[in-house]
Every structure is written in C-alpha cells, then in structure tokens.
Design an enzyme around this catalytic site. Structure first.
Site, PDB file in Angstrom:
ATOM      1  N   TYR A 159      60.496  30.627  72.343  1.00  0.00           N
ATOM      2  CA  TYR A 159      61.261  31.802  71.893  1.00  0.00           C
ATOM      3  C   TYR A 159      60.329  32.951  71.526  1.00  0.00           C
ATOM      4  O   TYR A 159      60.510  34.091  71.989  1.00  0.00           O
ATOM      5  CB  TYR A 159      62.117  31.394  70.689  1.00  0.00           C
ATOM      6  CG  TYR A 159      63.013  32.475  70.144  1.00  0.00           C
ATOM      7  CD1 TYR A 159      64.254  32.730  70.735  1.00  0.00           C
ATOM      8  CD2 TYR A 159      62.652  33.243  69.040  1.00  0.00           C
ATOM      9  CE1 TYR A 159      65.097  33.716  70.234  1.00  0.00           C
ATOM     10  CE2 TYR A 159      63.484  34.228  68.531  1.00  0.00           C
ATOM     11  CZ  TYR A 159      64.710  34.460  69.131  1.00  0.00           C
ATOM     12  OH  TYR A 159      65.533  35.435  68.631  1.00  0.00           O
TER      13      TYR A 159
HETATM   14  N1  LIG Z   1      70.461  35.436  64.815  1.00  0.00           N
HETATM   15  C1  LIG Z   1      69.188  35.674  64.505  1.00  0.00           C
HETATM   16  O1  LIG Z   1      68.661  35.166  63.511  1.00  0.00           O
HETATM   17  C2  LIG Z   1      68.360  36.585  65.374  1.00  0.00           C
HETATM   18  C3  LIG Z   1      67.137  37.079  64.848  1.00  0.00           C
HETATM   19  C4  LIG Z   1      66.362  37.909  65.649  1.00  0.00           C
HETATM   20  C5  LIG Z   1      66.779  38.250  66.922  1.00  0.00           C
HETATM   21  N2  LIG Z   1      67.963  37.752  67.401  1.00  0.00           N
HETATM   22  C6  LIG Z   1      68.354  38.096  68.750  1.00  0.00           C
HETATM   23  O2  LIG Z   1      69.578  38.793  68.698  1.00  0.00           O
HETATM   24  C7  LIG Z   1      70.321  38.543  69.892  1.00  0.00           C
HETATM   25  C8  LIG Z   1      71.730  38.111  69.549  1.00  0.00           C
HETATM   26  O3  LIG Z   1      71.649  36.962  68.743  1.00  0.00           O
HETATM   27  P1  LIG Z   1      72.912  36.333  67.993  1.00  0.00           P
HETATM   28  O4  LIG Z   1      72.383  35.769  66.738  1.00  0.00           O
HETATM   29  O5  LIG Z   1      74.032  37.279  67.959  1.00  0.00           O
HETATM   30  O6  LIG Z   1      73.197  35.104  68.980  1.00  0.00           O
HETATM   31  P2  LIG Z   1      74.555  34.420  69.478  1.00  0.00           P
HETATM   32  O7  LIG Z   1      74.166  33.046  69.899  1.00  0.00           O
HETATM   33  O8  LIG Z   1      75.628  34.583  68.458  1.00  0.00           O
HETATM   34  O9  LIG Z   1      74.936  35.299  70.753  1.00  0.00           O
HETATM   35  C9  LIG Z   1      74.222  35.255  71.944  1.00  0.00           C
HETATM   36  C10 LIG Z   1      75.202  35.493  73.079  1.00  0.00           C
HETATM   37  O10 LIG Z   1      74.453  35.528  74.296  1.00  0.00           O
HETATM   38  C11 LIG Z   1      75.214  34.869  75.292  1.00  0.00           C
HETATM   39  N3  LIG Z   1      74.345  34.407  76.376  1.00  0.00           N
HETATM   40  C12 LIG Z   1      73.434  33.410  76.345  1.00  0.00           C
HETATM   41  N4  LIG Z   1      72.863  33.245  77.536  1.00  0.00           N
HETATM   42  C13 LIG Z   1      73.420  34.185  78.358  1.00  0.00           C
HETATM   43  C14 LIG Z   1      73.245  34.513  79.720  1.00  0.00           C
HETATM   44  N5  LIG Z   1      72.378  33.829  80.504  1.00  0.00           N
HETATM   45  N6  LIG Z   1      73.981  35.519  80.259  1.00  0.00           N
HETATM   46  C15 LIG Z   1      74.853  36.192  79.470  1.00  0.00           C
HETATM   47  N7  LIG Z   1      75.079  35.912  78.177  1.00  0.00           N
HETATM   48  C16 LIG Z   1      74.357  34.918  77.616  1.00  0.00           C
HETATM   49  C17 LIG Z   1      75.898  33.718  74.550  1.00  0.00           C
HETATM   50  O11 LIG Z   1      77.013  33.209  75.275  1.00  0.00           O
HETATM   51  C18 LIG Z   1      76.258  34.381  73.227  1.00  0.00           C
HETATM   52  O12 LIG Z   1      77.560  34.938  73.278  1.00  0.00           O
HETATM   53  C19 LIG Z   1      69.517  37.506  70.684  1.00  0.00           C
HETATM   54  O13 LIG Z   1      68.737  38.143  71.667  1.00  0.00           O
HETATM   55  C20 LIG Z   1      68.629  36.893  69.627  1.00  0.00           C
HETATM   56  O14 LIG Z   1      67.446  36.345  70.181  1.00  0.00           O
HETATM   57  C21 LIG Z   1      68.771  36.944  66.650  1.00  0.00           C
END
Ligand SMILES: NC(=O)c1ccc[n+]([C@@H]2O[C@H](COP(=O)([O-])OP(=O)(O)OC[C@H]3O[C@@H](n4cnc5c(N)ncnc54)[C@H](O)[C@@H]3O)[C@@H](O)[C@H]2O)c1
Length: 273
Positions: A159
């Site tokens: 990641y």
């Molecule tokens: N939640 C955290 O702690 C956090 C922290 C830093 C960064 N982020 C980043 O923020 C972003 C959103 O995270 P989140 O927490 O809302 O996650 P989440 O898991 O709630 O949402 C991610 C979404 O991406 C979709 N997805 C996954 N693979 C896919 C693909 N191949 N094609 C299309 N859609 C796809 C999933 O179906 C899901 O709806 C991500 O990029 C994550 O890495 C999250």
C-alpha cells in the site's frame, strides 16, 4: 491556477464513489453546487445507491460499473461519459485497496492489484480525461493518495509503495502541466487514517495523530478542491513528516515509532463485506 476553484455548476467524476469518502465527496460536491456527478465503482449497486442520494440533493448523477485498474474498461467508460454528460471539469481519483498483510505474506495477486488500483488507475483515468481538459484549458485533477505515500509503515509495503508512487506521479504530472502553461491544475491529498471502514481495527498510536472523522476529512478535502492548493496533508500534523525527513534516518525512524506509526496496523482487520 490563480483563482480559487468553485464546484458550482461543475461536472465531477469520482472513482470508488460507492463507499467511504468517495460517497461523501459526491454528496458534498452536490451540496456545493456541482450539477453533474459521475460515480464510478466496481460495486454498481453501491454507486447507484449514492446516485439516488445525489439526485435527492438536486444534482444529476450517472452511476457506472468501472474497474479502474485496467485501461480498456476505463477508456470505454470515459467515452460513455463524454457521450452522456458532455465534458468533465473535475476528476477525483479516489478508488483504493489495502491488504494490510505482512511483506512475506503478500502474493503476486495482492501486489499487482494494489498497484493496479492505487497507482496504475491514475494513468488510465487521467489519460482518458486530460486531453479534453487541455482543449478547454480548464479542469482539476485530484488524487486521494495517503500519508502512507509520505512515510512507510509495517504491514503496508504494498500500500505505502503504491501511494508513494501516486505522490511521485502527481508531482511529475503537475510539473508537466506547469511546463505546458496549462490551465488544468492538480491536487494531491495525503490523509492519515479515516474512519471509513477501509482500515477497520487500526488504532492511533498518538493523540497528536488521531483517526480522522470521515465527514470532517471530506469537508477539508472539498475545501482544498475549491482552492488553489496543490497538496493537502491531513491532519496538519502530517506536514511535520517533511521536517522530520531532514533528520538522520535513524532519528526519523525513532520518531515514527514514538508516534506509534508501526503499532497502528497491529490491530488491522480491514473492511469486512
Ligand atoms: N480510510 C483511510 O484511512 C484512508 C487513509 C488515507 C487514504 N485513503 C484513501 O482514500 C481513498 C478512499 O478510501 P475509503 O476509506 O473511502 O475506502 P472505501 O473502501 O470505503 O472505498 C473505496 C472504494 O473503491 C472501490 N474500488 C476498489 N477497487 C476498485 C476498482 N478496481 N475500480 C473501481 N472502484 C474500486 C470500492 O468498491 C470502494 O467503493 C482510497 O484511495 C484510500 O487509499 C484512505
């Protein structure tokens, strides 16, 4: 970009819009006056449910099943977007995945998928939409990377590597846009953990770096989208990584351990769907 950017009247595409901050950014953008939301997700029922919520706020919504990890489906879906909504003003690359596995437990599929969604997708989506933005000399490219794209952590070799790549990709793209004198701008967002469920089980190792509330984080991200910002680090304490990087690496590692960065993932369960 000299002037702050307004979402009012804009066409906004969000990847991974069926869940977490993707869903919240879609609703927030609609509340801030965006007139057309395009919601891409692997999970079509989830994207459709968000489309209904967006429409209830008075904006139009187009939900599409798109796997952003592969170029061909992205190119096909982008053509449909141009056909149905005309143009795109804002592209938010938000879809992301995490395994949370120790390095030696990662198999080829884990590593390939992590990089395909968190990094390679940025190439495919931006290649699909940037030419039309350049032609209009306007647009905002947003990537939700991660604080793990600025500092590494145990159980995040896949990641964190993919997010470091995303950060470097966006910095280079920004340079190209600047070099071309383009009116298209780019914003990289690097958040610490957010309580969306993606990192379920993770515990903060320090009161200085709390797990962020997803509504607060989304509001700050949308404020940054509507500004001239090129980078947003969340919470503000994450900016200190840049200062700590000036120290010898052994000291930098000691500070990361003191902040409990490596302990946070010990209790990781991730999203259980
Ligand atoms: N939640 C955290 O702690 C956090 C922290 C830093 C960064 N982020 C980043 O923020 C972003 C959103 O995270 P989140 O927490 O809302 O996650 P989440 O898991 O709630 O949402 C991610 C979404 O991406 C979709 N997805 C996954 N693979 C896919 C693909 N191949 N094609 C299309 N859609 C796809 C999933 O179906 C899901 O709806 C991500 O990029 C994550 O890495 C999250």
């Amino acid at each position: 970009m000299a002037e702050p950017y307004s979402l009012t009247g804009k066409h906004v595409l969000i990847t991974g819009a069926g869940s977490g901050i993707g869903r919240l950014m879609a609703l927030g953008a609609a509340r801030r006056g965006a007139t057309q939301l395009v919601l891409w997700d692997l999970n079509l029922p989830a994207a459709k449910a968000v489309a209904k919520e967006v429409e209830a706020l008075g904006a139009s919504a187009l939900a599409m099943s798109v796997d952003v990890s592969k170029k061909a489906p992205v190119t096909t879906a982008a053509a449909k977007v141009f056909d149905k909504v005309g143009h795109l003003d804002v592209l938010i690359n938000n879809a992301g995945v995490v395994t949370g596995k120790h390095f030696l437990d990662l198999d080829e599929k884990d590593v390939s998928l992590t990089y395909a969604v968190n990094t390679f997708a940025l190439y495919w989506t931006i290649q699909a939409f940037l030419p039309s933005m350049l032609a209009r000399d306007s647009g905002r490219l947003v990537t939700i990377a991660s604080a793990a794209g600025l500092a590494g952590s145990s159980r995040l070799t896949d990641y964190s590597g993919s997010k470091h790549a995303a950060v470097g990709f966006m910095e280079s793209l920004r340079a190209e846009l600047r070099d071309a004198g383009s009116g298209v701008s780019a914003l990289t967002v690097n958040p610490f953990y957010i309580n969306t469920g993606m990192f379920d089980g993770v515990k903060s190792g320090s009161p200085l770096l709390p797990i962020q509330d997803q509504d607060d984080a989304t509001a700050k991200i949308l404020d940054a989208v509507e500004s001239t910002k090129r980078e947003l680090l969340l919470p503000g304490m994450v900016y200190s990584v840049r200062v700590f990087r000036l120290l010898p690496t052994a000291l930098f590692d000691w500070i990361a351990d003191a902040f409990g960065i490596n302990k946070a993932m010990k209790t990781f369960r991730g999203r259980r769907t």
